[in-house]
Scaffold this motif. Structure first.
Motif, mmCIF file in Angstrom:
data_model
loop_
_atom_site.group_PDB
_atom_site.id
_atom_site.type_symbol
_atom_site.label_atom_id
_atom_site.label_comp_id
_atom_site.label_asym_id
_atom_site.label_seq_id
_atom_site.Cartn_x
_atom_site.Cartn_y
_atom_site.Cartn_z
ATOM 1 N N VAL A 350 0.750 -1.127 -0.100
ATOM 2 C CA VAL A 350 -0.050 -0.011 -0.057
ATOM 3 C C VAL A 350 0.891 1.230 0.102
ATOM 4 N N SER A 351 2.221 1.126 0.542
ATOM 5 C CA SER A 351 2.888 2.198 0.710
ATOM 6 C C SER A 351 3.492 2.715 -0.714
ATOM 7 N N ARG A 352 3.811 1.579 -1.453
ATOM 8 C CA ARG A 352 4.134 1.814 -2.962
ATOM 9 C C ARG A 352 2.882 2.244 -3.750
ATOM 10 N N LEU A 353 1.810 1.833 -3.489
ATOM 11 C CA LEU A 353 0.430 2.481 -4.205
ATOM 12 C C LEU A 353 -0.003 4.009 -3.837
ATOM 13 N N TYR A 354 0.312 4.068 -2.624
ATOM 14 C CA TYR A 354 -0.232 5.504 -2.097
ATOM 15 C C TYR A 354 1.222 5.989 -1.460
ATOM 16 N N PRO A 355 2.206 6.597 -2.186
ATOM 17 C CA PRO A 355 3.326 7.117 -1.487
ATOM 18 C C PRO A 355 3.145 8.291 -0.456
ATOM 19 N N ASN A 356 1.819 9.001 -0.639
ATOM 20 C CA ASN A 356 1.618 10.132 0.308
ATOM 21 C C ASN A 356 0.905 9.782 1.306
#
Length: 478
Positions: A350-356
């Motif tokens: 999820v951190s790679r999908l949503y970096p913000n």
């Protein structure tokens, strides 16, 4: 189904591939299961009991034979000792230094030739002094001298086995050491021992036969519930009965309960399969009708209609495939997954999908849940992705143990979900925010898969972040 966007397409593809059944060809043989038979349980139990009975009876019979034979022989020897002692007491030294008796021995057989009872006195320098019953035969003399009475067997007479008792002593008035001997035929002793052994053998054979028959009856009666269970299972397989019924012994009752639970489990799975097939057919019926009507009417927007309805059908197929995969994997009683590695894997994806979006995880690292790893990843992926997608930029995941359950709480700092909509959001296709991409199947899949594993999913308000809190509870080990 693509629950996490493009990064997780491969997961859905793998699931779909795993769920695709392999259809047998028309010439393939009908599958059969074979059970390797290792012999009869009843025969095995009877043979073990018979071997043990024969071993015990043989050992006991041998010991009893030794004891009784020794008792009979000892009694026989006591009679010889008595006669020998009587002969020694009545012995005196005659005028020429020979042994004479002051009275006749009180057994008439000493006077009858070949009667089977004999005595003899031997001394150095003197001729053997025998009883009249010996006639022209002599008892063997030899071996070391003994102060006490010695008893032994002798084959000195070819036609008669003897039991001899002898003693060496010096009589008053004589320097010669005399040997007094009393012998008796072993015919009576051997006959008594033979009768004893015949009685023992017959008694122990009868006892052994009775014990083996009793063991066979005990085995037959003891295994009778298993035979009844076999017939009950046959009736169950043939459709004559829906459950295994009837009273059973305490040792068999748990197995019957487990078999009934297995039958109920299979019935539930079959009912779920029928219900899902009906739901899927019903869900596909309306889009297909719309497409057929549009095609029949020759509408200008036929392409858009087909694409729209095809997406609807795909969402329904994805949903039912996910549920079917979970139901199939639930059949394993040993389903287990470590919660923390799955949470970390989802956090990284999820951190790679949503970096913000900032995703923080905390809690117990040693929890093991009763669920397959693929299903746990899919559930957590939907929950964390929804929190990142609809939240305000912060997601907090907490893992803890609670009364036999693994509890996973996913919180976000978004606007949350009104309490009135928290139940409706679990319905398939329902989306409260249509401005963001999605199918509306995420929470519905989460709830269905969690319930398959006897878990729960509830929606609450996060006290710390102010947004939505999703509480997932799954049965745990330990």
């Amino acid at each position: 189904m693509k629950p996490w966007g493009g990064l997780l397409d491969t997961w859905a593809a793998r699931h779909d591939k795993a769920a695709t059944p392999v259809q047998p060809g028309p010439n393939d043989p009908r599958p059969r299961s074979y059970v390797r038979v290792t012999g009869s349980l009843s025969r095995r139990m009877i043979l073990i009991a018979a071997a043990w009975i024969l071993l015990l009876l043989s050992g006991g019979g041998y010991a009893l034979d030794r004891v009784l034979t020794s008792a009979i022989t000892r009694n026989f020897d006591d009679q010889l000792d008595y006669l020998l002692s009587s002969m020694i007491v009545s012995a005196q030294i005659g005028p020429e230094g020979e042994v004479v008796f002051d009275r006749e021995l009180n057994d008439q057989r000493f006077l009858e030739p070949g009667s089977g009872l004999y005595w003899q006195v031997n001394g150095k320098g003197f001729e053997p002094f025998p009883s009249r019953s010996l006639w022209d035969r002599k008892l063997p003399v030899g071996g070391p001298r003994h102060k006490d009475i010695r008893t032994y067997n002798s084959d000195a007479f070819p036609d008669e086995k003897l039991r001899i008792a002898e003693r060496d002593l010096t009589l008053p008035g004589s320097p010669v050491r005399w040997r007094f001997q009393v012998a008796e035929s072993r015919i009576v002793l051997d006959e008594q021992i033979l009768v004893l052994r015949r009685t023992l053998v017959r008694s122990f054979l009868l006892l052994g036969l009775g014990l083996i028959v009793m063991a066979a009856l005990q085995t037959w009666y003891g295994l009778l519930p298993l035979r009844k269970l076999r017939y009950a299972i046959a009736r169950l397989r043939s459709g004559e009965a829906a459950r295994l019924e009837g009273s059973m012994p305490a040792e068999v009752a748990p197995m019957v309960e487990e078999l009934n639970a297995l039958v109920e489990h299979n019935d539930r799975q079959a009912e779920e399969a029928r219900r899902h097939a009906g739901n899927l057919a019903h869900a596909l019926k309306t889009p297909l009708t719309v497409i057929m009507n549009a095609a029949a009417a020759g509408q200008d927007d036929l392409v858009d209609t087909v694409i729209r309805e095809a997406r609807t059908m795909r969402r329904q197929v994805d949903h039912h495939l996910a549920r079917a995969r979970a139901v199939g994997r639930r059949g394993s009683a040993h389903s287990r997954s470590e919660v923390w590695p799955s949470v970390e894997a989802v956090e990284r994806a999820v951190s790679r999908l949503y970096p913000n979006v900032r995703v923080d995880v905390d809690g117990a690292r040693d929890l093991v849940a009763r669920i397959e790893r693929q299903d746990l990843d899919e559930i957590l992926g939907n929950l964390v992705e929804n929190a990142a997608k609809y939240g305000g930029g912060s997601v907090f995941v907490t893992v803890r143990a609670d009364m036999g359950f693994a509890e996973i709480m996913v919180e976000d700092d978004g606007v949350g979900i009104p309490e009135a909509d928290r139940q409706r959001i679990f319905d398939r296709g329902v989306r409260l925010d249509s401005g963001k991409p999605g199918t509306g199947l995420g929470l519905a899949i989460v709830r269905d898969v969690a319930e398959i594993y006897e878990g729960t999913v509830t929606l609450e308000e996060s006290e710390d972040l102010g947004g939505l809190l999703v509480r997932l509870r799954l049965p745990a080990f330990g």
